[in-house]
Scaffold this active site. Structure first.
Site, PDB file in Angstrom:
ATOM      1  N   TRP A  53       1.207  -1.473   0.164  1.00 44.84           N
ATOM      2  CA  TRP A  53       0.641   0.123   0.025  1.00 44.84           C
ATOM      3  C   TRP A  53       1.153   1.312   0.129  1.00 44.84           C
ATOM      4  CZ3 TRP A  53      -4.282  -2.140  -1.255  1.00 44.84           C
ATOM      5  CH2 TRP A  53      -5.003  -3.636  -0.850  1.00 44.84           C
ATOM      6  N   PHE A  70     -22.179   0.097 -17.113  1.00 45.69           N
ATOM      7  CA  PHE A  70     -23.466   0.879 -16.036  1.00 45.69           C
ATOM      8  C   PHE A  70     -23.730  -0.182 -15.842  1.00 45.69           C
ATOM      9  CE2 PHE A  70     -25.147  -1.860 -19.831  1.00 45.69           C
ATOM     10  CZ  PHE A  70     -26.568  -2.239 -18.948  1.00 45.69           C
ATOM     11  N   THR A  71     -23.529  -1.517 -15.891  1.00 46.29           N
ATOM     12  CA  THR A  71     -24.633  -1.883 -14.056  1.00 46.29           C
ATOM     13  C   THR A  71     -24.164  -1.881 -13.263  1.00 46.29           C
ATOM     14  OG1 THR A  71     -22.811  -3.985 -14.755  1.00 46.29           O
ATOM     15  CG2 THR A  71     -24.286  -4.353 -16.258  1.00 46.29           C
TER      16      THR A  71
END
Length: 199
Positions: A53, A70-71
């Site tokens: 990280w 778009f889902t």
């Protein structure tokens, strides 16, 4: 990671990140710029000494593969997905192209790859870790004017708060427990993500 349309590979990257972008009715240029900054500066990679990280995709000079998805704006009505919160196709395509343009302006254009907007695609993703991070598009100071959307956002926030709520004994145990850093990373599974808008 790569895309196929009609069985033909149309784009691919080596190491990097895959961005599945769900564009909502409420998204504006302000949110677009906010998301570009977040995506390119998100520290999801390890540094030279192996510290997790620590580095962003730009720090590592890795690539970015983008998919208009778009889902991700789905709301379930019973068991049926409803996509009324997604930006309509014509507007979404223009917004998506602006998003890609902003990524290319901010980073190295040759490192930004995408699929074919609106096409039925097979997206082959090898998720290393696996690491999947959801970023919200609301930029600082952004407001939502649609009452239905406000209600939806409030309900989502309430659900998140309920799932995060912990009893006092559990919280105090966690505070007193020594933290361990997990330095192992498992190999991710390869999966397919397909997108197709119903007529």
């Amino acid at each position: 990671m790569y895309f196929c349309v009609g069985g033909e590979q149309i784009n691919a990257i080596g190491r990097g990140i895959c961005v599945l972008l769900g564009i909502s009715l409420e998204d504006t240029q302000k949110e677009l710029e906010h998301m570009v900054r977040k995506i390119l500066n998100l520290r999801v990679f390890e540094d030279e000494s192996g510290k997790h990280w620590s580095k962003s995709v730009m720090d590592k000079q890795y690539e970015v593969l983008c998919v208009s998805q778009f889902t991700l704006q789905c709301v379930l009505k019973g068991n049926k997905p409803d996509f009324h919160l997604a930006m309509p196709t014509e507007q979404a395509e223009s917004f998506y192209n602006s998003f890609l343009e902003q990524l290319r302006k901010t980073y190295r254009p040759e490192f930004i790859k995408d699929g074919k907007f609106g096409a039925y695609m097979q997206v082959h993703i090898q998720n290393d870790g696996p690491v999947t991070i959801e970023l919200e598009s609301s930029a600082p100071g952004a407001t939502t004017s649609d009452p239905k959307q406000l209600s939806k956002l409030e309900k989502q926030q309430q659900r998140k708060e309920k799932t995060r709520a912990k009893g006092p004994s559990e919280s105090s145990k966690e505070r007193n427990a020594p933290r361990k850093e997990d330095r192992s990373a498992s190999s991710g599974a390869e999966g397919d993500v397909s997108s197709e808008r119903e007529p």
